[in-house]
Design an enzyme around this catalytic site. Structure first.
Site, short mmCIF file in Angstrom:
data_model
loop_
_atom_site.label_atom_id
_atom_site.label_comp_id
_atom_site.label_asym_id
_atom_site.label_seq_id
_atom_site.Cartn_x
_atom_site.Cartn_y
_atom_site.Cartn_z
N CYS A 80 -0.25 -0.63 -26.13
CA CYS A 80 -0.07 -2.08 -26.13
C CYS A 80 -1.32 -2.79 -26.67
CB CYS A 80 0.31 -2.57 -24.74
SG CYS A 80 0.99 -4.25 -24.73
N HIS A 168 4.98 0.69 -23.32
CA HIS A 168 4.25 1.27 -22.18
C HIS A 168 4.90 2.59 -21.74
CE1 HIS A 168 1.49 -2.08 -21.23
NE2 HIS A 168 2.43 -2.81 -21.80
N GLU A 170 3.84 4.55 -19.48
CA GLU A 170 3.53 4.82 -18.08
C GLU A 170 4.56 4.26 -17.10
OE1 GLU A 170 1.11 1.06 -19.12
OE2 GLU A 170 1.94 2.83 -20.12
N SER A 222 -5.56 7.65 12.28
CA SER A 222 -4.51 6.72 12.68
C SER A 222 -3.19 7.41 13.00
CB SER A 222 -4.26 5.73 11.53
OG SER A 222 -3.72 6.41 10.41
N GLY A 223 -3.09 8.71 12.69
CA GLY A 223 -1.80 9.38 12.82
C GLY A 223 -1.03 9.38 11.52
N VAL A 225 -0.67 9.63 7.13
CA VAL A 225 -0.89 10.69 6.15
C VAL A 225 -2.34 10.73 5.68
CG1 VAL A 225 -0.19 11.58 3.90
CG2 VAL A 225 1.49 10.48 5.37
N ASP A 226 -2.87 9.57 5.30
CA ASP A 226 -4.19 9.52 4.65
C ASP A 226 -5.29 10.04 5.56
OD1 ASP A 226 -2.76 8.28 2.64
OD2 ASP A 226 -3.33 6.27 3.27
N SER A 227 -5.40 9.48 6.77
CA SER A 227 -6.49 9.89 7.65
C SER A 227 -6.31 11.32 8.13
CB SER A 227 -6.61 8.93 8.84
OG SER A 227 -5.44 8.92 9.62
N THR A 228 -5.06 11.77 8.28
CA THR A 228 -4.82 13.14 8.73
C THR A 228 -5.25 14.14 7.65
OG1 THR A 228 -2.97 12.41 10.11
CG2 THR A 228 -3.09 14.76 9.58
#
Length: 511
Positions: A80, A168, A170, A222-223, A225-228
């Site tokens: 683009c 685009h 993507e 926190s329980g 996905v990320d923090s686990t």
């Protein structure tokens, strides 16, 4: 392991992060840098992609990258704005389009035998989003493809591995976008597809070992996905030197504090629960403005972790489960011209009084990548499939000021909605769901009596990374049953509505 990397130069497009995701889906590592901060060690990159931009190459504010170490030396793809830039400043011409070229289009012509269009046929749908159009190709430019309205939809530069496309690749609506990127990166640039979840785990653990040594680290979990996933990666690297803290900020879902602590039993993590709900609610008292609420929660988290870190002898690091979209939406992730959308409580560094360094194992990857990494680590599917839940919790789902009574109401509403999704086997068909407590009362009738009570909005979206999202067409029967149950069981609510806004223009959360 040294990967073959792709450099994406950001000109401020909201789609730039999608380019990075599409490249990574090909198991090729990519990095985004601002157009004016090209890395010194350019030899580390095997190909370069120029993103789109809200700016015009014809304007006084046109963004000018220094391509002297790239152009003709490395495979280069302009998308683009990138395509228009390569044309306009290299002997071609860009003019205002007669009409704004936005939305779906189809390739009406593709030159035969061109590697860039392997396995892409005429008629393939692409997505346009531009106000200018290329009217003359640059020096040595060769037309590769057209649509009915855009003659120069794709071209290459003779004698270079330089390609340019006006559309685009993507975005989801360009049906063969991933194939085009694969053609450019694998078939033309000859990049190995060696960046996988397993390789990310191996490299990240090695980097954490080197970075942290024998230091002690405190991590807020926190329980989710990320923090686990962050906790398991850190545990692999430093073992018992990791101290996990789960804070009850008084803004969690119903019974979540107890449920999450139970969830972590048997995972080999050192987890401590801290009930700081009164502290957070006090900090939020009387605050109505969304950004101020986020800041107040962020400050309270810092204070809690500062207190808890002092209980651990010689702790030196604070770990966070920050992921790429958190960074992108809080600040310009690249230092480029992208706009700030909203602040995230876990982004932006620590105050001077907190003498801890920050470690963020996931800050360069997207939510879908975090889940794939979690699967590689053998984390339970129930945890990996858990819907994202905002760090500020229900505070940003209660519009206006926060009170214990409003939290109680929303916890009850949320529990009915989420449990209903699970009972109807809809939970895993939704990326994120929640309820919002609106700052309005509405008239209702219950038992022949007039009521004047709260309205709640239910929200369920489908997405892959949170950058874009569409609302989920939940069955009417489910919505009807859920609405009835909420109004009958939750004292203080007499009206339920369903949010059918997409992101953009709306955000997933209401604040």
């Amino acid at each position: 392991m040294q990967h073959n990397k792709v450099l994406i130069l950001d000109f401020g497009s909201q789609y730039t992060q999608l380019i990075a995701r599409r490249v990574r889906e090909l198991n090729i590592y990519s990095e985004i840098h601002p157009f004016n901060k090209i890395p010194d060690s350019i030899e580390d990159y095997k190909a370069v992609i120029l993103s789109g931009s809200p700016f015009s190459v014809r304007g006084n504010e046109a963004l000018h990258p220094d391509l002297s170490k790239i152009r003709g030396l490395k495979p280069l793809l302009g998308v683009c704005y990138g395509a228009q830039y390569l044309a306009h400043f290299s002997g071609g011409n860009v003019s205002p389009a007669n009409t704004r070229e936005y939305g779906r289009a189809n390739l009406s012509f593709i030159i035969n035998g061109e590697k860039f269009f392997n396995n892409v046929s005429e008629g393939s749908q692409v997505w346009m989003s531009h106000g200018d159009t290329i009217t003359e190709l640059p020096t040595n430019g060769v037309l590769l493809a057209s649509t009915n309205d855009v003659k120069y939809a794709a071209y290459k530069i003779e004698g270079e591995q330089t390609y340019a496309i006006q559309f685009h690749p993507e975005v989801y609506h360009t049906k063969d976008g991933k194939q085009l990127l694969e053609n450019f990166l694998v078939n033309i640039a000859k990049i190995e597809q060696d960046w996988t979840p397993d390789s990310f785990v191996e490299e990240t653990v090695a980097e954490l070992k080197e970075q942290l040594g024998n230091d002690k680290v405190v991590l807020g979990i926190s329980g989710g996905v990320d923090s686990t996933v962050a906790a398991i990666l850190l545990n692999k690297a430093i073992g018992n030197n990791l101290y996990c803290i789960f804070v009850n900020n008084g803004l969690l879902r119903k019974n979540e504090f107890e449920n999450v602590l139970t969830q972590y039993e048997g995972m080999g993590l050192n987890v401590k629960g801290v009930d700081a709900s009164a502290r957070f609610l006090d900090a939020l008292a009387g605050i109505k403005e969304p950004e101020k609420k986020r800041k107040a929660i962020g400050n309270a988290f810092i204070e809690v972790f500062d207190d808890e870190s002092h209980r651990i002898e010689n702790v030196k690091w604070l770990a966070q489960g920050t992921i790429y979209p958190d960074v992108i939406e809080s600040i310009s992730a690249t230092g480029g011209p992208s706009a700030t959308i909203k602040s995230h409580h876990n982004v932006g560094g620590l105050p001077d009084f907190m003498k801890l360094k920050v470690v963020e194992p996931l800050k360069t990857i997207f939510k879908d990548e975090v889940r794939r990494v979690g699967a590689s680590l053998g984390i339970d599917k129930e945890i990996l499939g858990r819907h994202p839940f905002p760090g500020p919790g229900l505070a940003i789902r209660i519009l206006g000021d926060i009170t214990p009574e409003k939290v109680r109401i929303l916890q009850e509403v949320d529990a009915i909605f989420i449990n209903g999704l699970k009972e109807w086997n809809l939970y895993h068909k939704v990326w994120q769901a929640g309820a919002m407590l609106l700052p309005v009362n509405s008239v209702g009738v219950m038992g022949d009596e007039r009521t004047y009570e709260k309205c709640v909005a239910l929200r369920a979206v489908e997405s892959t990374d949170g950058m874009t999202a569409d609302w989920v067409n939940l069955p009417y029967e489910f919505l009807q049953k859920t609405s009835n149950e909420i109004i009958n069981k939750v004292k203080g609510v007499n009206r339920v509505v369903y949010d059918i806004s997409s992101k953009p223009p709306a955000t997933i959360e209401w604040e």
